[in-house]
Design a protein around this motif. Structure first.
Motif, PDB file in Angstrom:
ATOM      1  N   LEU A  19       0.620  -1.432   0.017  1.00  0.00           N
ATOM      2  CA  LEU A  19      -0.371  -0.165  -0.497  1.00  0.00           C
ATOM      3  C   LEU A  19       0.672   1.317  -0.417  1.00  0.00           C
ATOM      4  CD1 LEU A  19      -2.653  -0.895   2.199  1.00  0.00           C
ATOM      5  CD2 LEU A  19      -2.610  -0.992   0.334  1.00  0.00           C
ATOM      6  N   ASP A  20       0.064   2.174  -0.674  1.00  0.00           N
ATOM      7  CA  ASP A  20       0.869   3.643  -0.955  1.00  0.00           C
ATOM      8  C   ASP A  20      -1.056   4.326  -0.499  1.00  0.00           C
ATOM      9  OD1 ASP A  20      -0.569   3.933  -2.918  1.00  0.00           O
ATOM     10  OD2 ASP A  20       1.559   4.284  -3.929  1.00  0.00           O
ATOM     11  N   GLU A  21      -0.726   5.525  -0.083  1.00  0.00           N
ATOM     12  CA  GLU A  21      -1.758   6.107   0.242  1.00  0.00           C
ATOM     13  C   GLU A  21      -2.799   5.963  -0.449  1.00  0.00           C
ATOM     14  OE1 GLU A  21      -1.669   9.603   2.506  1.00  0.00           O
ATOM     15  OE2 GLU A  21       0.320   9.968   2.881  1.00  0.00           O
ATOM     16  N   GLN A  22      -2.305   6.310  -2.313  1.00  0.00           N
ATOM     17  CA  GLN A  22      -3.599   5.693  -2.976  1.00  0.00           C
ATOM     18  C   GLN A  22      -3.641   5.208  -3.272  1.00  0.00           C
ATOM     19  OE1 GLN A  22      -4.774   9.160  -4.927  1.00  0.00           O
ATOM     20  NE2 GLN A  22      -6.294   6.650  -6.166  1.00  0.00           N
TER      21      GLN A  22
ATOM     22  N   LEU B 214      -9.920   0.083  -1.066  1.00  0.00           N
ATOM     23  CA  LEU B 214     -11.048   0.399  -0.290  1.00  0.00           C
ATOM     24  C   LEU B 214     -12.025   0.423  -0.622  1.00  0.00           C
ATOM     25  CD1 LEU B 214     -10.983   2.980   3.957  1.00  0.00           C
ATOM     26  CD2 LEU B 214     -12.814   2.237   1.981  1.00  0.00           C
ATOM     27  N   VAL B 215     -12.421   1.571  -1.653  1.00  0.00           N
ATOM     28  CA  VAL B 215     -13.371   1.620  -2.960  1.00  0.00           C
ATOM     29  C   VAL B 215     -13.844   0.524  -3.308  1.00  0.00           C
ATOM     30  CG1 VAL B 215     -13.978   2.729  -5.099  1.00  0.00           C
ATOM     31  CG2 VAL B 215     -12.928   4.394  -3.283  1.00  0.00           C
TER      32      VAL B 215
ATOM     33  N   ALA C 297     -16.766   4.346   5.780  1.00  0.00           N
ATOM     34  CA  ALA C 297     -15.356   3.818   6.368  1.00  0.00           C
ATOM     35  C   ALA C 297     -15.261   4.151   7.707  1.00  0.00           C
ATOM     36  CB  ALA C 297     -14.231   4.387   5.776  1.00  0.00           C
ATOM     37  N   LYS C 298     -16.134   3.503   9.066  1.00  0.00           N
ATOM     38  CA  LYS C 298     -16.453   4.251  10.322  1.00  0.00           C
ATOM     39  C   LYS C 298     -15.435   5.191  11.255  1.00  0.00           C
ATOM     40  CE  LYS C 298     -18.431   3.822  14.060  1.00  0.00           C
ATOM     41  NZ  LYS C 298     -19.688   2.634  15.464  1.00  0.00           N
ATOM     42  N   HIS C 299     -13.923   3.757  11.092  1.00  0.00           N
ATOM     43  CA  HIS C 299     -12.991   3.788  11.783  1.00  0.00           C
ATOM     44  C   HIS C 299     -11.775   5.235  11.077  1.00  0.00           C
ATOM     45  CE1 HIS C 299      -9.482   3.455  14.378  1.00  0.00           C
ATOM     46  NE2 HIS C 299      -8.586   2.407  13.033  1.00  0.00           N
ATOM     47  N   LEU C 300     -11.813   5.512  10.026  1.00  0.00           N
ATOM     48  CA  LEU C 300     -11.370   6.561   9.195  1.00  0.00           C
ATOM     49  C   LEU C 300     -12.006   7.590   9.217  1.00  0.00           C
ATOM     50  CD1 LEU C 300      -9.159   7.025   7.543  1.00  0.00           C
ATOM     51  CD2 LEU C 300     -10.187   6.910   5.444  1.00  0.00           C
ATOM     52  N   LEU C 301     -13.559   7.914   9.383  1.00  0.00           N
ATOM     53  CA  LEU C 301     -13.727   9.044   9.508  1.00  0.00           C
ATOM     54  C   LEU C 301     -14.056   9.498  11.429  1.00  0.00           C
ATOM     55  CD1 LEU C 301     -17.989   9.557   8.451  1.00  0.00           C
ATOM     56  CD2 LEU C 301     -17.233   9.582  10.967  1.00  0.00           C
ATOM     57  N   GLU C 302     -13.772   8.307  12.491  1.00  0.00           N
ATOM     58  CA  GLU C 302     -14.113   8.710  13.070  1.00  0.00           C
ATOM     59  C   GLU C 302     -12.320   9.725  13.785  1.00  0.00           C
ATOM     60  OE1 GLU C 302     -14.693   5.547  15.496  1.00  0.00           O
ATOM     61  OE2 GLU C 302     -16.491   5.768  15.505  1.00  0.00           O
TER      62      GLU C 302
ATOM     63  N   LYS D  34      -6.745   0.765   8.703  1.00  0.00           N
ATOM     64  CA  LYS D  34      -5.549   0.870   9.562  1.00  0.00           C
ATOM     65  C   LYS D  34      -4.660   2.015   8.755  1.00  0.00           C
ATOM     66  CE  LYS D  34      -6.410  -3.488  11.972  1.00  0.00           C
ATOM     67  NZ  LYS D  34      -6.436  -4.391  12.547  1.00  0.00           N
ATOM     68  N   PHE D  35      -4.227   1.280   7.350  1.00  0.00           N
ATOM     69  CA  PHE D  35      -3.092   1.396   6.776  1.00  0.00           C
ATOM     70  C   PHE D  35      -3.690   3.568   6.940  1.00  0.00           C
ATOM     71  CE2 PHE D  35      -1.224   3.516   3.062  1.00  0.00           C
ATOM     72  CZ  PHE D  35      -0.234   3.271   3.232  1.00  0.00           C
ATOM     73  N   LEU D  36      -4.502   4.201   6.593  1.00  0.00           N
ATOM     74  CA  LEU D  36      -4.750   5.371   6.132  1.00  0.00           C
ATOM     75  C   LEU D  36      -4.802   5.769   7.465  1.00  0.00           C
ATOM     76  CD1 LEU D  36      -7.547   4.705   3.280  1.00  0.00           C
ATOM     77  CD2 LEU D  36      -5.684   5.679   3.038  1.00  0.00           C
ATOM     78  N   VAL D  37      -4.717   5.212   8.879  1.00  0.00           N
ATOM     79  CA  VAL D  37      -5.164   6.009   9.976  1.00  0.00           C
ATOM     80  C   VAL D  37      -4.019   6.637   9.761  1.00  0.00           C
ATOM     81  CG1 VAL D  37      -6.129   5.711  12.100  1.00  0.00           C
ATOM     82  CG2 VAL D  37      -7.677   5.463  11.110  1.00  0.00           C
ATOM     83  N   SER D  38      -3.028   5.444  10.112  1.00  0.00           N
ATOM     84  CA  SER D  38      -2.201   5.648  10.679  1.00  0.00           C
ATOM     85  C   SER D  38      -1.305   7.070   9.285  1.00  0.00           C
ATOM     86  CB  SER D  38      -0.935   4.554   9.652  1.00  0.00           C
ATOM     87  OG  SER D  38      -0.692   4.348   8.645  1.00  0.00           O
TER      88      SER D  38
END
Length: 253
Positions: free
Chosen positions: A150-153, A159-160, A199-204, A176-180
């Motif tokens: 993974l990279d961010e893109q 995820l989509v 994406a609840k975890h990322l949203l919060e 998890k990766f995007l939150v990090s």
């Protein structure tokens, strides 16, 4: 009498930690405080790694009854379905061979497509729009191996796809990766993206970062885009901020 004196003397001695060789009080739990805390952190990390491995194994075992395994072993020799990727960057669609048995066992959406008399089942072709070939290839590879580079893109793209095809394990992995990788510069865009794809975890996590930096919010270019694109989310941000302020004031009183 000598034993008592010796025992009394031993209790007053400082010992050396076996890990770092630093002295610690004999009354401590066999090690110095720093090493004890480090060991506790290491234990938590190991527990998280074990939990991650367990979920990975569970994902790879989906649909692995003896009969399913036999069918899969027969089918994996030759691909029997083609995924076709198309996006704005490719004038011609790009195809990727795969196996129905794997797709069906990993995704309830693919299962519905391929086990019910739908066009995809009859033709053996699944058209996936608005996705790059690289993202589709990474997606299919994950269905086979539960691994992705993974990279961010790529995390956003996967995820989509994970959300669209209900591959929960991959969705959690990307979140998890995007939150990090969250920071102030990408928090607003991440918040908007998380809303779109549930994406609840990322949203919060993104909302928490935004609220902690509210003084800078209106200065952000992403904020201006959000006001224009989806003002409802701007309202939600301010509501969350006001709620936090009220709760903080209530606790201080």
């Amino acid at each position: 009498m000598m034993r008592n004196n010796t025992g009394s003397t031993l209790q007053q001695l400082s010992l050396r930690c076996l890990s770092c060789r630093e002295e610690y009080c004999a009354d401590d739990a066999g090690t110095c405080k720093e090493c004890y805390e480090e060991a506790s952190e290491t234990e938590e990390e190991l527990k998280r790694e074990i939990d991650d491995l367990k979920t990975k194994v569970a994902f790879l075992r989906l649909g692995s009854s003896p009969l399913d395994s036999h069918k899969r072993s027969l089918s994996l020799g030759f691909s029997d379905v083609v995924l076709v990727a198309s996006d704005e960057f490719h004038s011609n669609p790009v195809s990727l061979p795969a196996h129905k048995a794997v797709l069906v066992s990993r995704s309830p959406v693919f299962k519905a497509m391929l086990e019910i008399e739908m066009e995809e089942s009859r033709s053996g072709t699944i058209n996936i729009s608005d996705v790059s070939y690289d993202a589709l290839r990474a997606f299919v590879n994950y269905l086979y191996t539960a691994e992705a580079c993974l990279d961010e893109q790529m995390a956003f793209d996967l995820l989509v796809l994970a959300d669209k095809y209900e591959v929960k394990h991959l969705k959690t992995y990307c979140e998890k990766f995007l939150v990090s990788k969250l920071n102030w510069d990408n928090s607003v865009a991440s918040y908007s993206f998380a809303h779109q794809h549930n994406a609840k975890h990322l949203l919060e996590s993104a909302l928490s970062m935004i609220i902690d930096n509210m003084d800078n919010l209106t200065k952000s270019e992403e904020y201006a885009h959000l006001v224009e694109k989806d003002p409802r989310l701007v309202v939600e941000i301010y509501e969350a901020y006001m709620s936090k302020q009220v709760n903080t004031a209530a606790r201080s009183n």
